[in-house]
Scaffold this motif. Structure first.
Motif, short mmCIF file in Angstrom:
data_model
loop_
_atom_site.label_atom_id
_atom_site.label_comp_id
_atom_site.label_asym_id
_atom_site.label_seq_id
_atom_site.Cartn_x
_atom_site.Cartn_y
_atom_site.Cartn_z
N HIS A 199 -11.55 -6.98 1.54
CA HIS A 199 -12.95 -7.01 1.09
C HIS A 199 -13.04 -7.94 -0.11
O HIS A 199 -12.34 -7.75 -1.09
N ALA A 200 -13.91 -8.97 -0.01
CA ALA A 200 -14.08 -9.93 -1.10
C ALA A 200 -15.49 -9.81 -1.63
O ALA A 200 -16.43 -9.53 -0.89
N ILE A 201 -15.64 -10.00 -2.96
CA ILE A 201 -16.96 -9.73 -3.54
C ILE A 201 -17.88 -10.94 -3.46
O ILE A 201 -19.08 -10.78 -3.36
N ASP A 202 -17.35 -12.16 -3.45
CA ASP A 202 -18.24 -13.31 -3.23
C ASP A 202 -17.44 -14.47 -2.67
O ASP A 202 -16.25 -14.36 -2.40
N ASN A 203 -18.11 -15.61 -2.48
CA ASN A 203 -17.47 -16.70 -1.76
C ASN A 203 -16.32 -17.32 -2.54
O ASN A 203 -15.39 -17.86 -1.95
N VAL A 204 -16.41 -17.29 -3.89
CA VAL A 204 -15.34 -17.89 -4.69
C VAL A 204 -14.03 -17.14 -4.46
O VAL A 204 -12.97 -17.74 -4.24
N SER A 205 -14.10 -15.78 -4.47
CA SER A 205 -12.86 -15.01 -4.24
C SER A 205 -12.35 -15.24 -2.83
O SER A 205 -11.14 -15.29 -2.60
N ARG A 206 -13.29 -15.37 -1.87
CA ARG A 206 -12.85 -15.56 -0.49
C ARG A 206 -12.14 -16.89 -0.32
O ARG A 206 -11.08 -16.97 0.31
N GLU A 207 -12.69 -17.95 -0.94
CA GLU A 207 -12.04 -19.25 -0.80
C GLU A 207 -10.69 -19.26 -1.51
O GLU A 207 -9.74 -19.90 -1.06
N ASP A 208 -10.62 -18.52 -2.63
CA ASP A 208 -9.35 -18.42 -3.34
C ASP A 208 -8.29 -17.79 -2.46
O ASP A 208 -7.12 -18.19 -2.43
N LEU A 209 -8.71 -16.77 -1.67
CA LEU A 209 -7.77 -16.10 -0.78
C LEU A 209 -7.41 -16.99 0.41
O LEU A 209 -6.26 -17.02 0.85
N GLU A 210 -8.40 -17.73 0.91
CA GLU A 210 -8.14 -18.52 2.11
C GLU A 210 -7.41 -19.83 1.82
O GLU A 210 -7.03 -20.54 2.76
N SER A 211 -7.20 -20.14 0.54
CA SER A 211 -6.43 -21.34 0.24
C SER A 211 -4.93 -21.11 0.42
O SER A 211 -4.13 -22.04 0.29
N LYS A 212 -4.51 -19.84 0.71
CA LYS A 212 -3.13 -19.48 1.06
C LYS A 212 -2.12 -19.77 -0.05
O LYS A 212 -0.93 -19.88 0.21
N GLN A 213 -2.62 -19.88 -1.31
CA GLN A 213 -1.71 -20.20 -2.40
C GLN A 213 -0.74 -19.05 -2.66
O GLN A 213 0.47 -19.24 -2.74
N MET A 214 -1.33 -17.82 -2.75
CA MET A 214 -0.52 -16.65 -3.03
C MET A 214 0.48 -16.39 -1.91
O MET A 214 1.65 -16.08 -2.16
N GLU A 215 0.03 -16.59 -0.67
CA GLU A 215 0.92 -16.32 0.46
C GLU A 215 2.11 -17.26 0.47
O GLU A 215 3.24 -16.85 0.73
N SER A 216 1.89 -18.54 0.14
CA SER A 216 3.02 -19.47 0.16
C SER A 216 3.99 -19.16 -0.97
O SER A 216 5.20 -19.32 -0.82
N LYS A 217 3.46 -18.65 -2.12
CA LYS A 217 4.37 -18.26 -3.21
C LYS A 217 5.27 -17.11 -2.75
O LYS A 217 6.47 -17.10 -3.01
N ILE A 218 4.66 -16.10 -2.06
CA ILE A 218 5.45 -14.94 -1.64
C ILE A 218 6.42 -15.34 -0.53
O ILE A 218 7.56 -14.87 -0.49
N ALA A 219 6.00 -16.25 0.36
CA ALA A 219 6.92 -16.72 1.39
C ALA A 219 8.10 -17.45 0.76
O ALA A 219 9.23 -17.37 1.26
#
Lengths: 88, 168, 99
Positions: free
Chosen positions: B138-158
């Motif tokens: 659940h994202a509160i607005d479009n900025v948070s959603r784009e931040d999540l969809e940029s996959k930055q955090m996922e690539s760090k964890i990978a």
């Protein structure tokens, strides 16, 4: 410093009142659970500030650790129960 | 306890007992031999009762990489907290709440746990449901959603979990 | 050192107040949970660091850090459990039109 800490304590109690409004008023039961969770975080901070105010941080920090652990177990149990029961 | 699904490794027992014992010493802060023996017995008992759940022990290099990941996570938390503060104090309340589904390429249980907790810890996004490697967020607005969809955090964890055996 | 700890505590109080305003103002469960997580992550961090700086270094600092680590590990789990229960009960996110 004592006066400042006393003001912090009073402000924290007022904030707990704001969360209590959400608990009493909340349209669904999940709002109430969420408000209780916020109150417990405030209570942990409040206990440590009380310890600082009375110069007994070493005692009050143990109480707040125990409170954090007990509260997390209780909140998880309530969330699991609501997950099975649903809205009704 | 009798229907144990996985075998217990003695390494796992040792590490968990030692962690609980350090916690005991920190809380009790008395070094009588009777207190220490009581603490050791209690922490071993708790470990024995819980030994069926998770035999995953991170190696030392993994701990190091997770600790190096934490400052970056904290930077993200501060950034999105300031964004959320601006949203809440705005009189017009410009929020657009939405549920989005994220499919990740992570293939390790611990990696998924770390990813979900990082998402929840960042204000503005919260994990609602996890099924293998599909997450509903659940994202509160479009900025948070784009931040999540940029996959930055996922690539760090990978990057952190790159030389673990996949078990998902 | 005292000035620094007062600055940290006041910063933490600011975020706690913003979170309380958010809990009252925001329209549904999901967005309120964002406000609660703002309290947990940044407000509690700044408050506890301020208190740890006020005391002299020692055993108490370590214990305050343990409480902080507990908060950071346990709070996402509780928030996730509550929100998952809300989603499974069939609540829908709030939309602008039907308000």
């Amino acid at each position: 410093m004592k006066t400042f800490l006393f003001c912090v304590l009073v402000l924290l109690v007022i904030l707990i009142g704001a969360y209590l409004y959400r608990v009493l008023r909340g349209p669904t039961i999940f709002d109430r659970v969420l408000g209780l969770n916020g109150i417990s975080t405030k209570a942990i901070i409040l206990l440590i500030v009380i310890g600082l105010y009375f110069d007994r941080v070493d005692m009050f920090i143990d109480i707040s650790t125990g409170y954090a652990l007990l509260n997390s177990v209780g909140a998880l149990a309530v969330a699991k129960y609501l997950e099975q029961k649903g809205l009704s | 306890m009798l229907t144990r699904s996985r075998p217990i490794s003695s390494e796992f027992l040792f590490f968990k007992t030692m962690t609980l014992f350090v916690f005991w010493v920190l809380l009790s802060a008395s070094f009588d031999w009777i207190h220490l023996a009581l603490g050791l017995a209690c922490s071993f008992g708790v470990t024995w009762l819980n030994s069926g759940h998770s035999p995953f022990i991170p190696k030392f290099g993994l701990w190091l990489r997770i600790f190096l990941y934490l400052p970056w996570l904290f930077y993200k938390i501060v950034q999105s907290s300031l964004h959320l503060t601006k949203l809440i104090l705005d009189p017009a309340l410009p929020i657009e709440p939405q549920l989005i589904s994220v499919e990740s390429k992570l293939n390790h249980h611990a990696a998924i746990v770390l990813f979900g907790n990082s998402i929840t810890l960042t204000p503005g996004t919260i994990t609602a449901e996890v099924d293998h490697n599909k997450l509903i967020v659940h994202a509160i607005d479009n900025v948070s959603r784009e931040d999540l969809e940029s996959k930055q955090m996922e690539s760090k964890i990978a990057e952190i979990f790159k030389d673990e055996k996949p078990d998902l | 050192m005292e000035i620094l700890s007062i600055i940290f505590i006041v910063g933490g109080l600011f975020f706690l107040i913003v979170a309380a305003i958010g809990v009252i103002r925001l329209p549904d469960v999901f967005s309120r949970s964002h406000a609660v997580s703002l309290t947990d992550s940044l407000g509690a961090f700044l408050m506890l660091v301020g208190i740890a700086l006020h005391d002299e270094l020692g055993k108490n600092t370590l214990k305050i850090l343990v409480v902080l680590a507990l908060l950071y590990i346990l709070n996402p789990v509780i928030a996730h459990a509550t929100i998952r229960a809300a989603v499974r009960a069939g609540l829908k996110p709030w939309k602008k039109e039907n308000s």
